[in-house]
Motif scaffolding. Structure first.
Motif, PDB file in Angstrom:
ATOM      1  N   HIS A  82       0.799  -1.236   0.000  1.00  0.00           N
ATOM      2  CA  HIS A  82       0.000   0.000   0.000  1.00  0.00           C
ATOM      3  C   HIS A  82       0.830   1.283   0.000  1.00  0.00           C
ATOM      4  N   ASP A  83       2.054   1.225   0.533  1.00  0.00           N
ATOM      5  CA  ASP A  83       2.874   2.448   0.565  1.00  0.00           C
ATOM      6  C   ASP A  83       3.619   2.667  -0.748  1.00  0.00           C
ATOM      7  N   LEU A  84       3.578   1.686  -1.635  1.00  0.00           N
ATOM      8  CA  LEU A  84       4.303   1.767  -2.912  1.00  0.00           C
ATOM      9  C   LEU A  84       3.367   2.054  -4.084  1.00  0.00           C
ATOM     10  N   THR A  85       2.084   1.971  -3.824  1.00  0.00           N
ATOM     11  CA  THR A  85       1.105   2.067  -4.902  1.00  0.00           C
ATOM     12  C   THR A  85       0.076   3.147  -4.567  1.00  0.00           C
ATOM     13  N   VAL A  86      -0.472   3.790  -5.578  1.00  0.00           N
ATOM     14  CA  VAL A  86      -1.514   4.800  -5.331  1.00  0.00           C
ATOM     15  C   VAL A  86      -2.901   4.271  -5.624  1.00  0.00           C
ATOM     16  N   GLY A  87      -2.957   3.091  -6.243  1.00  0.00           N
ATOM     17  CA  GLY A  87      -4.265   2.559  -6.588  1.00  0.00           C
ATOM     18  C   GLY A  87      -4.322   1.038  -6.541  1.00  0.00           C
ATOM     19  N   TYR A  88      -5.521   0.519  -6.316  1.00  0.00           N
ATOM     20  CA  TYR A  88      -5.781  -0.916  -6.504  1.00  0.00           C
ATOM     21  C   TYR A  88      -6.929  -1.057  -7.481  1.00  0.00           C
ATOM     22  N   LYS A  89      -6.784  -2.053  -8.342  1.00  0.00           N
ATOM     23  CA  LYS A  89      -7.795  -2.257  -9.382  1.00  0.00           C
ATOM     24  C   LYS A  89      -8.288  -3.699  -9.350  1.00  0.00           C
ATOM     25  N   PRO A  90      -9.274  -3.986  -8.512  1.00  0.00           N
ATOM     26  CA  PRO A  90      -9.878  -5.321  -8.568  1.00  0.00           C
ATOM     27  C   PRO A  90     -10.575  -5.511  -9.915  1.00  0.00           C
ATOM     28  N   ASN A  91     -10.311  -6.636 -10.525  1.00  0.00           N
ATOM     29  CA  ASN A  91     -10.906  -6.984 -11.813  1.00  0.00           C
ATOM     30  C   ASN A  91     -12.153  -7.809 -11.522  1.00  0.00           C
ATOM     31  N   THR A  92     -13.322  -7.255 -11.796  1.00  0.00           N
ATOM     32  CA  THR A  92     -14.563  -7.890 -11.327  1.00  0.00           C
ATOM     33  C   THR A  92     -14.764  -9.314 -11.852  1.00  0.00           C
ATOM     34  N   ALA A  93     -14.232  -9.608 -13.040  1.00  0.00           N
ATOM     35  CA  ALA A  93     -14.400 -10.945 -13.618  1.00  0.00           C
ATOM     36  C   ALA A  93     -13.873 -12.028 -12.679  1.00  0.00           C
ATOM     37  N   PHE A  94     -12.749 -11.721 -12.035  1.00  0.00           N
ATOM     38  CA  PHE A  94     -12.092 -12.721 -11.190  1.00  0.00           C
ATOM     39  C   PHE A  94     -12.862 -12.947  -9.883  1.00  0.00           C
ATOM     40  N   PHE A  95     -13.804 -12.091  -9.591  1.00  0.00           N
ATOM     41  CA  PHE A  95     -14.666 -12.290  -8.423  1.00  0.00           C
ATOM     42  C   PHE A  95     -15.974 -12.955  -8.866  1.00  0.00           C
ATOM     43  N   LYS A 130      10.522   2.175  -7.675  1.00  0.00           N
ATOM     44  CA  LYS A 130      11.847   2.817  -7.764  1.00  0.00           C
ATOM     45  C   LYS A 130      12.063   3.415  -9.155  1.00  0.00           C
ATOM     46  N   GLU A 131      11.639   2.654 -10.152  1.00  0.00           N
ATOM     47  CA  GLU A 131      11.748   3.140 -11.529  1.00  0.00           C
ATOM     48  C   GLU A 131      10.891   4.407 -11.702  1.00  0.00           C
ATOM     49  N   MET A 132       9.721   4.384 -11.097  1.00  0.00           N
ATOM     50  CA  MET A 132       8.831   5.546 -11.178  1.00  0.00           C
ATOM     51  C   MET A 132       9.421   6.738 -10.420  1.00  0.00           C
ATOM     52  N   GLU A 133      10.024   6.471  -9.276  1.00  0.00           N
ATOM     53  CA  GLU A 133      10.639   7.541  -8.479  1.00  0.00           C
ATOM     54  C   GLU A 133      11.714   8.266  -9.289  1.00  0.00           C
ATOM     55  N   PHE A 146       4.541 -15.111  -0.793  1.00  0.00           N
ATOM     56  CA  PHE A 146       3.971 -14.411  -1.958  1.00  0.00           C
ATOM     57  C   PHE A 146       3.824 -12.905  -1.745  1.00  0.00           C
ATOM     58  N   ALA A 147       3.444 -12.500  -0.520  1.00  0.00           N
ATOM     59  CA  ALA A 147       3.216 -11.070  -0.276  1.00  0.00           C
ATOM     60  C   ALA A 147       4.550 -10.314  -0.272  1.00  0.00           C
ATOM     61  N   GLU A 148       5.532 -10.937   0.355  1.00  0.00           N
ATOM     62  CA  GLU A 148       6.890 -10.368   0.399  1.00  0.00           C
ATOM     63  C   GLU A 148       7.443 -10.207  -1.024  1.00  0.00           C
ATOM     64  N   LYS A 149       7.277 -11.243  -1.835  1.00  0.00           N
ATOM     65  CA  LYS A 149       7.762 -11.188  -3.225  1.00  0.00           C
ATOM     66  C   LYS A 149       6.975 -10.160  -4.039  1.00  0.00           C
ATOM     67  N   ALA A 150       5.695 -10.052  -3.741  1.00  0.00           N
ATOM     68  CA  ALA A 150       4.875  -9.040  -4.424  1.00  0.00           C
ATOM     69  C   ALA A 150       5.416  -7.654  -4.094  1.00  0.00           C
ATOM     70  N   ARG A 151       5.772  -7.447  -2.819  1.00  0.00           N
ATOM     71  CA  ARG A 151       6.347  -6.159  -2.410  1.00  0.00           C
ATOM     72  C   ARG A 151       7.649  -5.884  -3.161  1.00  0.00           C
ATOM     73  N   GLU A 152       8.486  -6.909  -3.271  1.00  0.00           N
ATOM     74  CA  GLU A 152       9.758  -6.728  -3.994  1.00  0.00           C
ATOM     75  C   GLU A 152       9.514  -6.280  -5.436  1.00  0.00           C
ATOM     76  N   GLU A 153       8.544  -6.916  -6.085  1.00  0.00           N
ATOM     77  CA  GLU A 153       8.250  -6.546  -7.479  1.00  0.00           C
ATOM     78  C   GLU A 153       7.663  -5.138  -7.556  1.00  0.00           C
ATOM     79  N   ALA A 154       6.762  -4.830  -6.627  1.00  0.00           N
ATOM     80  CA  ALA A 154       6.155  -3.489  -6.612  1.00  0.00           C
ATOM     81  C   ALA A 154       7.220  -2.428  -6.343  1.00  0.00           C
ATOM     82  N   LEU A 155       8.150  -2.780  -5.464  1.00  0.00           N
ATOM     83  CA  LEU A 155       9.220  -1.836  -5.117  1.00  0.00           C
ATOM     84  C   LEU A 155      10.105  -1.535  -6.333  1.00  0.00           C
ATOM     85  N   LYS A 156      10.381  -2.566  -7.126  1.00  0.00           N
ATOM     86  CA  LYS A 156      11.173  -2.362  -8.354  1.00  0.00           C
ATOM     87  C   LYS A 156      10.489  -1.345  -9.257  1.00  0.00           C
TER      88      LYS A 156
END
Lengths: 275, 275
Positions: free
Chosen positions: A51-64, A263-266, A250-260
């Motif tokens: 949540h601290d690395l992202t400004v948005g979440y986009k749930p895709n309704t199909a998957f629900f 960082k590129e965006m920063e 999985f959550a830790e690895k997700a954070r690592e990918e989001a952080l990458k």
């Protein structure tokens, strides 16, 4: 949420990342499948970790929806969890809705009122009266398909329609609709070379950009041609982040990918805005 | 259900009526609002009162989603009720879905497997790979928007796109897709004069025709230009039938309205097919 608030969040977090929540039981860590609501538990862990690395979440309704009532309950729990715990986050119901006026009003009610999303994606094919009911909601945002990230985008969206490519007609026509200031647009990252033309038509609008990551789009290309002086981009990544690992990490690895990505965006933000 | 079975049902009932289920709590009889599930009770009463006069029911998903989880439960109960009690009926999830391939697969799963509808409506804007996942289901039908009944249809659908009107491009292109025999098309009754041209492109396909009744389309005009030698039409009416009365006699009045339409259809079938 206003676009100004979204813009401020982007500068503060130095991120214009949006994480796509496409929860698929076949791709989730085994240990979650034993919980009562694996989809929600999965989303919650991903959200808490990023949540601290992202400004948005986009749930895709199909998957629900694919999981019926249980899935719809997971969607409701997911959006409530975000709204209660991270109210600064911009939420997108990726639903691609659109129908005649009285029906679109009901969809708008579903996503803006019942579920309390900040925004919803819509399809343009049915025109003005299929989109305006969404635009009537104050401080809610309607993200209309313009040029999508998939191969099929070339079937119709790039046809010369009435003198210009259809996606340009869609962009231009939509600017004449009532409350069009509540519009944002979907433009696929796999089509970076098109951003220059698109920015001539909608210089100030936020663009939601899918296709980074699993679909192969390039972040630097998108920013080069698509960024405006308020950033004006929300770049979505789903599979590359949320399925970075199928293990208990999985959550830790997700954070690592989001952080990458963050960082590129920063770097891009620092360079462009000399913050 | 196969199209042959649908055709046989049409000849047997002398009807090609489809009743649209757009349940709106604001328009429902007062006495139903006190029941535990007014939406389902309303639908059930309408279905029981009209099933012998109609060959299809078309729940409009927006009107269920607007009530959140409770609405989605009413949708599930409604489709289950039809499938269990009137298995000969052709069911349409009017959902106007469409997204990139892996997402469209999830929508197809939601409507064809989880809810067990015979068909679902989809939007064409994202092209081939957004529709083919739906077409992969055997004996399930994908009803794609071609020319819709609303005013906004003229914003994009009738633009000259690559040499012909966009809706014609959509029709022609879709015929090249894999399993295109599982396609039907939405063509609005308010545009009867267009049916001649449409029938040149898709002579054999079923057309789902909204816009009769509240939206003002004419049944005889639609049949004159749109009927093929297997009938090939499903004419939808929602508001004019289901909201014929707001009193305790609503189901009875709905039947009266449905019967009027069915009688008109019977005359047309008798005349054309000399049954």
């Amino acid at each position: 949420m206003t676009t100004q608030q979204l813009h401020e969040q982007i500068l503060q977090k130095k991120s214009f990342l949006c994480v796509g929540l496409d929860p698929d039981l076949d791709k989730m860590p085994q240990h979650l499948l034993e919980t009562e609501d694996p989809i929600f538990e999965f989303n919650k862990a991903i959200i808490d970790a990023t949540h601290d690395l992202t400004v948005g979440y986009k749930p895709n309704t199909a998957f629900f929806e694919a999981y019926g009532i249980k899935g719809w309950m997971s969607l409701q729990k997911t959006i409530n969890y975000i709204n209660e715990n991270y109210p600064e986050i911009f939420t997108i119901a990726d639903a691609k809705r659109g129908d005649i006026g009285n029906t679109s009003s009901m969809y708008a009610k579903a996503f803006f009122e019942d579920l309390n999303f900040d925004s919803v994606t819509v399809a343009p094919y049915m025109g003005k009266d299929s989109v305006e009911p969404f635009l009537a909601f104050e401080n809610k945002h309607t993200i209309m398909l313009a040029l999508t990230s998939n191969e099929g985008a070339f079937d119709f969206q790039t046809l010369n329609a009435g003198g210009k490519e259809l996606y340009k007609q869609v962009l231009e026509t939509s600017k004449t609709w009532k409350n069009s200031e509540n519009l944002m647009y979907v433009v696929g990252a796999t089509k970076a070379e098109y951003f220059t033309e698109i920015r001539k038509i909608v210089p100030d609008s936020f663009l939601l950009v899918p296709g980074i990551g699993a679909q192969g789009g390039s972040l630097s290309e998108v920013c080069k041609y698509g960024m405006n002086d308020k950033v004006g981009l929300l770049v979505n990544s789903a599979r590359a982040i949320i399925y970075a690992s199928k293990g208990t990490d999985f959550a830790e690895k997700a954070r690592e990918e989001a952080l990458k990505v963050q960082k590129e965006m920063e770097e891009i933000i620092d360079l462009k805005f000399q913050v």
